[in-house]
Design an enzyme around this catalytic site. Sequence first.
Site, PDB file in Angstrom:
ATOM      1  N   LYS A  39      50.789  33.371  50.282  1.00 32.16           N
ATOM      2  CA  LYS A  39      49.352  33.539  50.022  1.00 32.16           C
ATOM      3  C   LYS A  39      48.968  32.921  48.673  1.00 32.16           C
ATOM      4  CE  LYS A  39      50.237  38.264  48.395  1.00 32.16           C
ATOM      5  NZ  LYS A  39      49.357  38.941  47.431  1.00 32.16           N
ATOM      6  N   ARG A 139      45.648  51.366  48.276  1.00 31.09           N
ATOM      7  CA  ARG A 139      44.873  50.130  48.509  1.00 31.09           C
ATOM      8  C   ARG A 139      44.340  50.132  49.943  1.00 31.09           C
ATOM      9  NH1 ARG A 139      47.729  44.564  46.593  1.00 31.09           N
ATOM     10  NH2 ARG A 139      49.022  44.929  48.428  1.00 31.09           N
ATOM     11  N   HIS A 169      53.474  49.440  51.448  1.00 32.89           N
ATOM     12  CA  HIS A 169      53.670  48.578  50.278  1.00 32.89           C
ATOM     13  C   HIS A 169      53.935  49.470  49.061  1.00 32.89           C
ATOM     14  CE1 HIS A 169      53.580  44.843  48.110  1.00 32.89           C
ATOM     15  NE2 HIS A 169      52.562  45.200  47.343  1.00 32.89           N
ATOM     16  N   ARG A 222      59.003  41.154  53.000  1.00 31.13           N
ATOM     17  CA  ARG A 222      57.903  40.259  52.670  1.00 31.13           C
ATOM     18  C   ARG A 222      58.201  39.687  51.281  1.00 31.13           C
ATOM     19  NH1 ARG A 222      55.609  45.154  54.076  1.00 31.13           N
ATOM     20  NH2 ARG A 222      54.790  45.390  51.945  1.00 31.13           N
ATOM     21  N   TYR A 267      37.625  23.350  18.105  1.00 28.01           N
ATOM     22  CA  TYR A 267      36.336  24.044  17.988  1.00 28.01           C
ATOM     23  C   TYR A 267      36.435  25.192  16.986  1.00 28.01           C
ATOM     24  CZ  TYR A 267      34.723  21.504  22.103  1.00 28.01           C
ATOM     25  OH  TYR A 267      34.343  20.522  22.976  1.00 28.01           O
ATOM     26  N   CYS A 313      40.894  23.646  24.239  1.00 30.46           N
ATOM     27  CA  CYS A 313      39.608  23.191  24.765  1.00 30.46           C
ATOM     28  C   CYS A 313      39.628  23.270  26.284  1.00 30.46           C
ATOM     29  CB  CYS A 313      39.359  21.743  24.332  1.00 30.46           C
ATOM     30  SG  CYS A 313      39.652  21.444  22.595  1.00 30.46           S
ATOM     31  N   MET A 314      38.560  22.872  26.901  1.00 29.64           N
ATOM     32  CA  MET A 314      38.476  22.943  28.366  1.00 29.64           C
ATOM     33  C   MET A 314      39.513  22.044  29.029  1.00 29.64           C
ATOM     34  SD  MET A 314      35.157  22.191  30.797  1.00 29.64           S
ATOM     35  CE  MET A 314      34.178  23.478  30.034  1.00 29.64           C
ATOM     36  N   ASP A 315      39.747  20.871  28.370  1.00 30.16           N
ATOM     37  CA  ASP A 315      40.588  19.855  29.029  1.00 30.16           C
ATOM     38  C   ASP A 315      41.726  19.348  28.151  1.00 30.16           C
ATOM     39  OD1 ASP A 315      37.339  18.743  29.271  1.00 30.16           O
ATOM     40  OD2 ASP A 315      38.312  19.844  30.904  1.00 30.16           O
TER      41      ASP A 315
HETATM   42  C1  LIG Z   1      51.367  43.659  51.024  1.00 29.49           C
HETATM   43  C2  LIG Z   1      52.219  42.743  50.201  1.00 29.49           C
HETATM   44  N1  LIG Z   1      53.463  42.472  50.627  1.00 29.49           N
HETATM   45  C3  LIG Z   1      54.272  41.647  49.926  1.00 29.49           C
HETATM   46  C4  LIG Z   1      53.846  41.053  48.763  1.00 29.49           C
HETATM   47  C5  LIG Z   1      54.811  40.150  48.023  1.00 29.49           C
HETATM   48  O1  LIG Z   1      55.134  40.749  46.805  1.00 29.49           O
HETATM   49  P1  LIG Z   1      56.121  39.968  45.824  1.00 29.49           P
HETATM   50  O2  LIG Z   1      55.439  38.669  45.479  1.00 29.49           O
HETATM   51  O3  LIG Z   1      56.260  40.879  44.640  1.00 29.49           O
HETATM   52  O4  LIG Z   1      57.399  39.743  46.585  1.00 29.49           O
HETATM   53  C6  LIG Z   1      52.559  41.314  48.282  1.00 29.49           C
HETATM   54  C7  LIG Z   1      52.142  40.670  46.995  1.00 29.49           C
HETATM   55  N2  LIG Z   1      50.922  41.121  46.483  1.00 29.49           N
HETATM   56  C8  LIG Z   1      50.627  41.004  45.187  1.00 29.49           C
HETATM   57  C9  LIG Z   1      51.359  40.466  44.185  1.00 29.49           C
HETATM   58  O5  LIG Z   1      50.608  40.642  43.051  1.00 29.49           O
HETATM   59  N3  LIG Z   1      49.457  41.279  43.325  1.00 29.49           N
HETATM   60  C10 LIG Z   1      49.457  41.496  44.627  1.00 29.49           C
HETATM   61  O6  LIG Z   1      48.525  42.090  45.295  1.00 29.49           O
HETATM   62  C11 LIG Z   1      51.719  42.177  49.013  1.00 29.49           C
HETATM   63  O7  LIG Z   1      50.463  42.462  48.610  1.00 29.49           O
END
Ligand SMILES: Cc1ncc(COP(=O)(O)O)c(CNc2conc2O)c1O
Length: 372
Positions: A39, A139, A169, A222, A267, A313-315
């Site tokens: 993700k 969550r 989680h 995961r 700046y 700076c920005m860039d």
């Molecule tokens: C539901 C869920 N599963 C697995 C992972 C993977 O976690 P990891 O990268 O520590 O292995 C995340 C990461 N979610 C997030 C990581 O940082 N902020 C989060 O919401 C998650 O939200």
Amino acid sequence: VVSIHRPTKAIIDLKAIKENVENEVARLPKATDLFAVVKANGYGHGAIETATAALEGGASGFCVATVDEGIELREAGFSEPILVLGIVSVADIGLLSYYNLSFPVSTNEWLQEAAAFLQKNPVTNPLKVHLKVDTGMGRIGFISNEELLSAVKWLQEQSLFTWEGVFTHFATADQADDTYWQEQNQRFQTALACLPELPRYVHAGNSATALWHAEAVGNMVRYGIAMYGLNPSGTALPETYPLKPALSLVSELVQVKLLEKGAGIGYGETYITPQAEWIGTVPIGYADGWLRKMQGFSLLVAGEYCEIVGRVCMDQLMIRLPRSFPAGTKVTLIGEDNGQCITMQKVAEQLETIHYEVACTLSARVPREYKS
Ligand SMILES: Cc1ncc(COP(=O)(O)O)c(CNc2conc2O)c1O
């Protein structure tokens, strides 16, 4: 616009990603799948390239945050299971069916709303549901086992839905104190014990769980941050096996000059040369995700640490050099240079944040160059 006509770039080592996955797959209990969490554009590393390397390393599926990230993988040709981790709008369930994306459900209300929607908008492929249990992350997820059980019973009677998974989680898997982790794990096991059967996937773990809580229940992990070679705990817990950081960030000096004592830099003239100094300018700034708080942090030039002087700076930003260097000399912002190393963790500490955020906030303007 990705700025490739500039020496600043992120270099992603896909071999490192593949090996991080291989190492984890090798130590997982047998019959436990690894889903690569790609993700947020693969935590800034590039979702498609990361997913490809993860597959080569033995991953058997992917996790994304949104429907759109799942569609991106499908349209890139991935056919493996994809689990969307965020709640999906009922109005979008046609996409879930069409693109064969699994998704979480955390309330019975959502299921009833979806049933009503499907009356008017039938779908062809089954909708693959992973029931989320909130064991203490606060969550998303079912809070009571009764609610969870009624969702299971309802799903078991549906033909348009497949009950494919149940998961939770952990909020503290990356901490040394496992008290809360044990509480969450116990709640999850109690929830599972209430169910008449178990679905194809039972999963509880992020990287930290996979690394430090092998006793976690389930048949899938995961795997996110550790796949990118970053220690989920930062520095709080030792790595159980060497993680290979995949991302480095480099640029070049675009101008080098000797300034006399008393010269203002940046700046607000927040830095004034206390003596004659060699100053170099580097084409990266906060619009690239290299934030202003990095002022005072040191970058590597020919293996020597050079402090960022004056405001970012920005860039562009300016660094103090130990001596003159030709324009075009390499600057390392994250990664190894001549035996020295700047870790993403160090950058995170300077920003008083975590390396997840550093990786994810490298902006789209920074090109990602892949080496395998
Ligand atoms: C539901 C869920 N599963 C697995 C992972 C993977 O976690 P990891 O990268 O520590 O292995 C995340 C990461 N979610 C997030 C990581 O940082 N902020 C989060 O919401 C998650 O939200």
